[in-house]
Design a protein around this motif. Structure first.
Motif, PDB file in Angstrom:
ATOM      1  N   SER A  14       0.837  -1.210   0.000  1.00 12.82           N
ATOM      2  CA  SER A  14       0.000   0.000   0.000  1.00 12.82           C
ATOM      3  C   SER A  14       0.869   1.257   0.000  1.00 12.82           C
ATOM      4  CB  SER A  14      -0.990  -0.007   1.165  1.00 12.82           C
ATOM      5  OG  SER A  14      -0.317   0.225   2.363  1.00 12.82           O
ATOM      6  N   ARG A  15       2.026   1.225   0.652  1.00 18.81           N
ATOM      7  CA  ARG A  15       2.937   2.382   0.614  1.00 18.81           C
ATOM      8  C   ARG A  15       3.435   2.636  -0.800  1.00 18.81           C
ATOM      9  NH1 ARG A  15       7.555   0.911   4.404  1.00 18.81           N
ATOM     10  NH2 ARG A  15       8.551   2.697   3.457  1.00 18.81           N
ATOM     11  N   VAL A  16       3.785   1.562  -1.512  1.00 16.75           N
ATOM     12  CA  VAL A  16       4.312   1.720  -2.873  1.00 16.75           C
ATOM     13  C   VAL A  16       3.194   2.149  -3.820  1.00 16.75           C
ATOM     14  CG1 VAL A  16       5.417   0.549  -4.828  1.00 16.75           C
ATOM     15  CG2 VAL A  16       6.168   0.041  -2.493  1.00 16.75           C
ATOM     16  N   ASP A  17       2.029   1.492  -3.706  1.00 18.48           N
ATOM     17  CA  ASP A  17       0.943   1.759  -4.647  1.00 18.48           C
ATOM     18  C   ASP A  17       0.317   3.141  -4.457  1.00 18.48           C
ATOM     19  OD1 ASP A  17       1.384  -0.645  -5.791  1.00 18.48           O
ATOM     20  OD2 ASP A  17      -0.319  -1.680  -4.870  1.00 18.48           O
ATOM     21  N   LYS A  18       0.498   3.710  -3.251  1.00 16.41           N
ATOM     22  CA  LYS A  18      -0.032   5.042  -2.974  1.00 16.41           C
ATOM     23  C   LYS A  18       0.586   6.086  -3.908  1.00 16.41           C
ATOM     24  CE  LYS A  18      -0.990   5.491   1.514  1.00 16.41           C
ATOM     25  NZ  LYS A  18      -0.595   5.662   2.908  1.00 16.41           N
ATOM     26  N   HIS A  74       5.786  -5.375  -6.937  1.00 14.40           N
ATOM     27  CA  HIS A  74       5.668  -6.751  -7.443  1.00 14.40           C
ATOM     28  C   HIS A  74       6.103  -7.683  -6.314  1.00 14.40           C
ATOM     29  CE1 HIS A  74       5.855  -5.044 -11.604  1.00 14.40           C
ATOM     30  NE2 HIS A  74       6.701  -4.210 -11.023  1.00 14.40           N
ATOM     31  N   SER A  75       5.180  -8.504  -5.808  1.00 13.21           N
ATOM     32  CA  SER A  75       5.616  -9.442  -4.772  1.00 13.21           C
ATOM     33  C   SER A  75       6.235 -10.662  -5.443  1.00 13.21           C
ATOM     34  CB  SER A  75       4.447  -9.847  -3.876  1.00 13.21           C
ATOM     35  OG  SER A  75       3.537 -10.619  -4.607  1.00 13.21           O
ATOM     36  N   TYR A  76       7.118 -11.325  -4.725  1.00 11.36           N
ATOM     37  CA  TYR A  76       7.723 -12.556  -5.245  1.00 11.36           C
ATOM     38  C   TYR A  76       7.782 -13.592  -4.139  1.00 11.36           C
ATOM     39  CZ  TYR A  76      12.136 -11.051  -3.014  1.00 11.36           C
ATOM     40  OH  TYR A  76      13.090 -10.670  -2.108  1.00 11.36           O
ATOM     41  N   ASN A  77       8.044 -14.841  -4.531  1.00  7.38           N
ATOM     42  CA  ASN A  77       8.276 -15.908  -3.560  1.00  7.38           C
ATOM     43  C   ASN A  77       9.328 -16.846  -4.145  1.00  7.38           C
ATOM     44  OD1 ASN A  77       7.015 -17.805  -5.286  1.00  7.38           O
ATOM     45  ND2 ASN A  77       5.003 -17.206  -4.489  1.00  7.38           N
ATOM     46  N   LYS A  78       9.517 -17.991  -3.494  1.00  5.03           N
ATOM     47  CA  LYS A  78      10.624 -18.873  -3.900  1.00  5.03           C
ATOM     48  C   LYS A  78      10.449 -19.431  -5.309  1.00  5.03           C
ATOM     49  CE  LYS A  78       8.780 -23.075  -1.733  1.00  5.03           C
ATOM     50  NZ  LYS A  78       8.123 -23.556  -2.947  1.00  5.03           N
ATOM     51  N   ASP A  79       9.218 -19.404  -5.830  1.00  2.50           N
ATOM     52  CA  ASP A  79       8.974 -19.961  -7.166  1.00  2.50           C
ATOM     53  C   ASP A  79       8.999 -18.908  -8.271  1.00  2.50           C
ATOM     54  OD1 ASP A  79       8.578 -22.542  -6.077  1.00  2.50           O
ATOM     55  OD2 ASP A  79       6.547 -21.943  -5.476  1.00  2.50           O
ATOM     56  N   SER A  80       9.223 -17.654  -7.899  1.00  7.31           N
ATOM     57  CA  SER A  80       9.149 -16.576  -8.891  1.00  7.31           C
ATOM     58  C   SER A  80      10.415 -16.500  -9.733  1.00  7.31           C
ATOM     59  CB  SER A  80       8.993 -15.215  -8.184  1.00  7.31           C
ATOM     60  OG  SER A  80       7.880 -15.213  -7.328  1.00  7.31           O
ATOM     61  N   THR A  81      10.257 -16.054 -10.962  1.00  7.43           N
ATOM     62  CA  THR A  81      11.385 -15.667 -11.804  1.00  7.43           C
ATOM     63  C   THR A  81      10.994 -14.374 -12.501  1.00  7.43           C
ATOM     64  OG1 THR A  81      11.933 -17.973 -12.259  1.00  7.43           O
ATOM     65  CG2 THR A  81      12.913 -16.335 -13.709  1.00  7.43           C
ATOM     66  N   PHE A  82      11.889 -13.409 -12.489  1.00  8.20           N
ATOM     67  CA  PHE A  82      11.650 -12.179 -13.243  1.00  8.20           C
ATOM     68  C   PHE A  82      12.700 -12.063 -14.336  1.00  8.20           C
ATOM     69  CE2 PHE A  82       9.803 -11.070  -9.105  1.00  8.20           C
ATOM     70  CZ  PHE A  82       8.564 -10.581  -9.503  1.00  8.20           C
ATOM     71  N   GLN A  83      12.262 -11.622 -15.503  1.00 11.87           N
ATOM     72  CA  GLN A  83      13.203 -11.289 -16.572  1.00 11.87           C
ATOM     73  C   GLN A  83      13.163  -9.775 -16.711  1.00 11.87           C
ATOM     74  OE1 GLN A  83      15.082 -13.696 -18.362  1.00 11.87           O
ATOM     75  NE2 GLN A  83      16.199 -11.863 -18.999  1.00 11.87           N
ATOM     76  N   VAL A  84      14.256  -9.133 -16.350  1.00 11.92           N
ATOM     77  CA  VAL A  84      14.305  -7.670 -16.356  1.00 11.92           C
ATOM     78  C   VAL A  84      15.541  -7.257 -17.156  1.00 11.92           C
ATOM     79  CG1 VAL A  84      14.421  -5.606 -14.918  1.00 11.92           C
ATOM     80  CG2 VAL A  84      13.237  -7.612 -14.069  1.00 11.92           C
ATOM     81  N   GLY A  85      15.322  -6.660 -18.338  1.00 10.77           N
ATOM     82  CA  GLY A  85      16.470  -6.324 -19.188  1.00 10.77           C
ATOM     83  C   GLY A  85      17.270  -7.588 -19.463  1.00 10.77           C
ATOM     84  N   PRO A  86      18.590  -7.538 -19.323  1.00 15.29           N
ATOM     85  CA  PRO A  86      19.414  -8.722 -19.621  1.00 15.29           C
ATOM     86  C   PRO A  86      19.485  -9.719 -18.463  1.00 15.29           C
ATOM     87  CG  PRO A  86      20.813  -6.868 -19.048  1.00 15.29           C
ATOM     88  CD  PRO A  86      19.399  -6.354 -18.998  1.00 15.29           C
TER      89      PRO A  86
END
Ligand code: ZN
Length: 244
Positions: free
Chosen positions: A100-104, A111-123
């Protein structure tokens, strides 16, 4: 990729030396790992705040996240001043208060993440390991498009699963909060012997000891590491550049 140590103290900053913050860059693209106390000010020695659009937070202890609010305000104000027109993306463990602080602030995205998450950001591809710490905390593995990899442990007691997560990384930035006679398991941290074991089991050759304690002779951390760990270990310093 190149990693710059913005800050490396555990708990609280020293004069001109922040707590946890690591700037990872490749081909003009940047991500920041953790934003502890002093990081928003000091990261500007290496990059304009308006050129940094991705901040990954390992957990919400102050020495890893206290400058989050500073990053949110900088993006809000610099957007109003028309100095930047991109959103700032904050990635962290799920937390309603932080979300809520960020979205305000509409110029920021959570973006929340957990142990199963993967993000592709740039390279970069970013994966996570759930640590043994007093609050929900994740280690991160960043792999670039050339297949080089950097593992950042954030805060954790020693776990075999963490060693597997760090396996064959080109560089390991590991917390080394305690001296060998101190009990890392109880504290949710690693002592220098635990870190040696982690590097040895993971088969990592290049190790940066970080999240350093404010007492004792820091060189002893590296000496203890060398008794157990196989690779080369150096103490992190603010401004240190690491080629990965
Ligand atoms: Zn912590």
């Amino acid at each position: 990729m190149k990693c710059t140590v913005v800050g490396m103290w555990g708990g609280f900053p020293k004069k001109n030396e922040p707590t946890s913050g690591y700037l990872v860059e490749k081909d003009g693209f940047a991500i920041l790992l953790d934003c502890g106390s002093g990081v928003a000010a000091h990261v500007q020695n290496y990059i304009d705040l308006n050129a940094l659009h991705h901040v990954f937070v390992s957990h919400y202890h102050y020495d890893h996240s206290s400058d989050l609010g500073t990053f949110l305000f900088s993006r809000m104000i610099n957007t109003q001043l028309k100095r930047v027109d991109k959103q700032l993306n904050i990635y962290g463990p799920a937390d309603n208060d932080v979300k809520s602080r960020v979205d305000k602030v509409k110029q920021n995205n959570f973006h929340s993440y957990n142990k199963d998450s993967t993000f592709q950001v740039g390279p970069f591809s970013i994966k996570f390991h759930k640590n043994a710490h007093s609050v929900e905390t994740y280690a991160m593995r960043i792999t670039d498009d050339a297949g080089h990899s950097l593992v950042y442990t954030a805060d954790s007691s020693y776990r075999k699963s963490l060693a597997r997560f760090a396996e064959d990384a080109d560089v390991l930035i590991t917390e080394c909060s305690l001296y060998e006679e101190e009990d890392g398991e109880k504290m949710g941290h690693m002592n220098a012997r635990d870190v040696g074991m982690l590097a040895e089991k993971a088969g990592v050759e290049k190790v940066i000891l970080s999240h350093l304690p404010h007492y004792g002779n820091l060189e002893e951390l590296a000496e203890t590491f060398r008794k157990v760990g196989a690779g080369e270990a150096v103490l992190a310093e603010a401004g240190m550049e690491i080629e990965v």
